[in-house]
Scaffold this active site. Structure first.
Site, PDB file in Angstrom:
ATOM      1  CD1 TRP B 332      40.460  23.929  25.044  1.00 52.16           C
ATOM      2  CD2 TRP B 332      39.849  23.762  22.917  1.00 52.16           C
ATOM      3  NE1 TRP B 332      41.577  24.108  24.277  1.00 52.16           N
ATOM      4  CE2 TRP B 332      41.237  24.012  22.959  1.00 52.16           C
ATOM      5  CE3 TRP B 332      39.238  23.621  21.657  1.00 52.16           C
ATOM      6  CZ2 TRP B 332      42.013  24.123  21.819  1.00 52.16           C
ATOM      7  CZ3 TRP B 332      40.012  23.727  20.524  1.00 52.16           C
ATOM      8  CH2 TRP B 332      41.388  23.980  20.606  1.00 52.16           C
ATOM      9  CG  HIS B 333      35.974  24.553  19.888  1.00 50.95           C
ATOM     10  ND1 HIS B 333      35.879  23.290  20.389  1.00 50.95           N
ATOM     11  CD2 HIS B 333      36.704  24.460  18.749  1.00 50.95           C
ATOM     12  CE1 HIS B 333      36.513  22.453  19.571  1.00 50.95           C
ATOM     13  NE2 HIS B 333      37.029  23.134  18.579  1.00 50.95           N
ATOM     14  N   GLY B 334      35.193  28.046  22.976  1.00 46.80           N
ATOM     15  CA  GLY B 334      34.839  29.437  23.225  1.00 46.80           C
ATOM     16  C   GLY B 334      33.850  29.584  24.355  1.00 46.80           C
TER      17      GLY B 334
END
Lengths: 356, 471
Positions: B332-334
């Site tokens: 989700w962060h990248g």
């Protein structure tokens, strides 16, 4: 209690901001509004903030716009070589074509500038067409004459720091005070083959420099967006484009990275495209083996000494080393020969053998 | 628009806050005091769209389409639920739409690049710009759809729903809101009147957050960049100092942003959920995650971990569910394998922690804290490194693989002082939320608020993005 807290906090904030803005506007350390009555300070670290103000307020009719390799050229030596005019050095370290266009547009606004000496820094064309050459964004509010958008300049601790140094007469951060050579950096700098080659990996020169790979279409995009418009839109101004003499080691690096063809092809297209404009002349010092082969002329593989800068200015004034659509292929062939036959091992051995 | 910009702090925020309360006056005059608020909420929605469009006006459509689709799907789900009909198909369609949107803009190039590498073909590169905040407004709306399908959420008012998604303090980088805690606040007419205590405490929290971001995080960021972008491998001491700087940078950056968001919302009588609660004081990884990015942890628990079975299917599956949850949290962060590895490291750490009590070893408090803090520091290497190979050489330096050299990078005294102050502040039990909530509004805090706001604003010359805008 709570309303008083809010009012007192906001009043204190307003007072602090207003005081800072007033001091910064009065001292104007980056010469945004006027040439100061105190000895002007030219801060190398804030070239992109100072140059627009210098371009607007100083009296000159010829500008040098280039990256760090032309920073050591003084205005007066250009005036002497050309035998006329008043020159101002507006160079910026790591200047990108976008930086150059923004600055040239600012300098040419008043119509006083009749000649621009533009240093073509090949690596800078790797950057996107709308990006400055340094990580931070260009302070565009300094490039116009509107006052209302100057709040980042006036409401700034960095500006306040410089203002207080000037008021108190402190030396502070590195700066020069001579408008004739505002960005000169060669004082105390060693130019020698030993320094150029020290710690260099002969099989991977780029390990130290970390230059990115380039391609001709991307470079041409930046050229079309940033170089062509300045010549096209200012037909009354003469533009002298100069290809600087990188050391031969820089060319060996291009060969190692398979970038030689890109470099030479870009130069050819540049010359052919600019030949449409009668207000353009181009000079090419990249094949000057007497300069580029002697690494004692250099600080690193790109930056040459003030002595080379001075000779280069005299050669431009004398009309030597012109680059034209007619001779670009021959000059590129010579450059290819120099780059592909240079022997780095021999160059390094010779440098080591020299007495300290 | 960035919170840490002149435009936001000097123009947007004062105008929007004042306009919000003025709109209430208009609302009361035209529609009566006790009516459900309309003009104040409309004003905030318009301001929030303007706030988003300041980044790239051409991406406003994405936000509008996302809100419109989710609003109507949510309404249809609520309608079917009220009639006792199955809404599973609608729910799946709504979530699929959200994930496709997120997948295209955030993960398409990552997916293509990896598949191309597997197949040994030249990768196709889509010319896609990651819309800021997309992860946040997507997650917020997925949670709404899921809860609507269970009869736990409904919002028939398009203005209120739009405000819930776009409310500018949380739009770009959270906290990730839950409709349950926000909808009643947006609908409460008493919230539209000026509450001076909330304005004062909100202003104080805003000032603290700005100071954390501009004065601490941005100072440390320069040293972190120097370390991670160094041409030469770092030595042992430099590597540890750099990663300690990053540990503090990311905390002061993200919690500073959250403090600003909470502070400006509080000025408008809206209470956003807390996102940080002294995470670096915690003595095990589970406690760390209960105090770090708390709204993301809550989302992952409620909408990933528990639907996966949580702890209801035995120890082995619980451990698997934790690892899967954190793998997804990392992704989700990248779109980068570094984030996947970071999620995996945390997931495995948490899974192993569940078995720790069986060892029967009770660690002294300081040792437990030191192990947790060291683990979190090491994990941040994966989070900050641009690729796994950079993370690899960084780990080698951290573990003495290049020897045990002293510091060689240029470490200005100012940076070291800021690092020291940051470490002390992170260790104090009284964090910014508690200060803003509990402190007596006396003159020392008035002076501190004015100084922090002035110091923050006067340091904005070169604004830097908040780290979490990228996620």
């Amino acid at each position: 209690m709570a309303p008083r807290f809010v009012i007192a906090s906001l009043a204190g904030l307003a007072l602090l901001l207003a005081t800072t803005a007033a001091i910064n506007a009065a001292v104007d350390p980056f010469q945004q509004y006027r040439i100061p009555s105190y000895p002007a300070r030219f801060y190398h670290a804030y070239q992109r903030y100072e140059n627009p103000g210098i371009a607007r307020h100083y009296a000159f009719d010829r500008a040098i716009v280039a990256s760090s390799f032309f920073e050591n050229i003084s205005g007066s030596e250009v005036d002497r070589a050309f035998g006329r005019g008043k020159t101002m050095n507006l160079c910026e370290s790591a200047m990108s074509p976008y930086d150059a266009r923004m600055l040239i547009d600012t300098a040419l606004e008043g119509g006083r500038v009749k000649e621009v000496i533009y240093g073509v820094d090949y690596p800078a064309f790797a950057i996107d067409a709308d990006r400055p050459g340094v990580g931070e964004s260009l302070p565009l509010f300094m490039y116009d004459t509107r006052r209302w958008n100057d709040y980042p300049y006036l409401l700034s601790l960095v500006t306040l720091h410089r203002s207080l140094e000037i008021i108190a007469g402190w030396a502070g951060e590195g700066y020069r005070t001579d408008p004739d050579s505002p960005w000169y950096w060669a004082d105390g700098v060693e130019f020698s083959a030993r320094r150029v080659l020290d710690g260099l990996d002969p099989d991977n020169i780029n390990f130290r420099y970390q230059q990115v790979q380039r391609n001709v279409p991307a470079m041409m995009a930046s050229f079309e967006a940033n170089v062509v418009p300045v010549a096209r839109d200012h037909p009354g101004t003469q533009f002298i484009f100069v290809w600087p003499p990188y050391s031969v080691v820089a060319w060996i690096d291009l060969v190692q990275r398979d970038q030689l063809d890109v470099s030479l092809e870009f130069k050819k297209r540049f010359v052919e495209a600019m030949s449409r404009y009668p207000n353009v002349r181009i000079y090419d010092f990249q094949e000057r083996t007497d300069w580029i082969g002697d690494l004692d002329n250099y600080r690193d593989i790109y930056h040459f000494s003030p002595a080379i800068s001075s000779q280069l200015v005299r050669d431009i004034a004398a009309g030597r080393d012109r680059l034209t659509p007619e001779n670009v292929d021959a000059r590129n062939a010579e450059m290819r020969r120099i780059a592909t036959t240079a022997d780095l091992a021999r160059i390094m051995a010779e440098a080591r053998a020299k007495p300290r | 628009m960035l919170f840490n910009s002149y435009e936001f702090l000097l123009f947007f925020l004062p105008v929007v806050t004042a306009g919000y309360f003025l709109a209430h006056g208009l609302d009361s005059r035209l529609r009566g005091n006790d009516s459900r608020p309309l003009f104040p909420n409309l004003w905030l929605v318009a301001a929030s769209f303007f706030f988003y469009a300041w980044w790239r006006a051409e991406y406003l459509w994405l936000l509008v389409v996302s809100i419109t689709v989710n609003f109507f799907v949510g309404r249809a789900i609520v309608h079917r639920w009220a009639q006792g009909l199955n809404s599973r198909g609608l729910l799946v369609a709504g979530i699929a739409f959200d994930l496709l949107l997120l997948g295209y803009f955030k993960y398409a190039n990552f997916f293509i690049a990896n598949v191309s590498q597997l197949l040994g073909v030249a990768p196709l590169h889509l010319d896609v710009i990651l819309p800021i905040g997309i992860s946040f407004f997507t997650f917020t709306q997925i949670a709404f759809l899921v809860d609507a399908s269970k009869g736990k959420a409904q919002e028939p008012d398009a203005v209120n729903y739009s405000l819930f998604v776009t409310y500018f303090p949380h739009l770009l980088a959270g906290p990730i809101l839950h409709h349950r805690e926000m909808m009643p606040q947006f609908a409460d007419p008493t919230n539209k009147r000026v509450d001076w205590d909330n304005v004062a405490r909100g202003l104080l929290l805003l000032a603290i957050g700005l100071g954390k971001k501009v004065l601490v995080a941005d100072t440390l960021a320069q040293q972190v960049a120097q370390g991670f972008e160094s041409f030469y491998p770092l030595g042992f001491a430099d590597a540890w100092l750099v990663i300690l700087c990053y540990t503090m940078q990311i905390y002061f950056d993200f919690s500073g942003y959250t403090d600003m968001a909470l502070g400006m919302a509080l000025m408008m009588n809206i209470r956003l959920p807390r996102n940080f609660d002294s995470p670096y004081r915690q003595r095990n990884l589970q406690e760390f995650w209960r105090h770090w990015h708390m709204t993301l942890t809550r989302f992952l628990r409620d909408y990933v971990y528990i639907p996966l079975g949580g702890n209801r299917r035995g120890e082995a599956w619980t451990a698997c569910a934790i690892v899967i949850t954190f793998l997804l949290g990392g992704l989700w962060h990248g779109a980068n394998w570094t984030f996947v590895a970071w999620g995996l490291m945390n997931g495995v750490g948490l899974a192993l922690l569940r078995f720790w009590p069986r060892a029967g070893i009770r660690l002294p408090a300081f040792v437990a804290w030191a192990i947790t803090f060291a683990f979190v520091n090491l994990a941040w290497v994966l989070f900050r490194a641009p690729d796994l190979s950079t993370a690899g050489w960084f780990f080698k330096s951290l573990t003495g693989g290049r020897g045990f050299q002293g510091p060689r990078l240029d470490w200005p005294y100012y940076t070291l002082a800021v690092l020291g102050i940051a470490c002390v502040l992170a260790a104090l039990p009284r964090n910014s939320n508690r200060i803003a909530a509990e402190t007596k509004l006396a003159w020392p805090w008035q002076v501190a608020t004015a100084l922090l706001l002035a110091g923050g604003i006067l340091s904005l010359g070169n604004p830097t993005e908040f780290l979490y805008f990228n996620f």
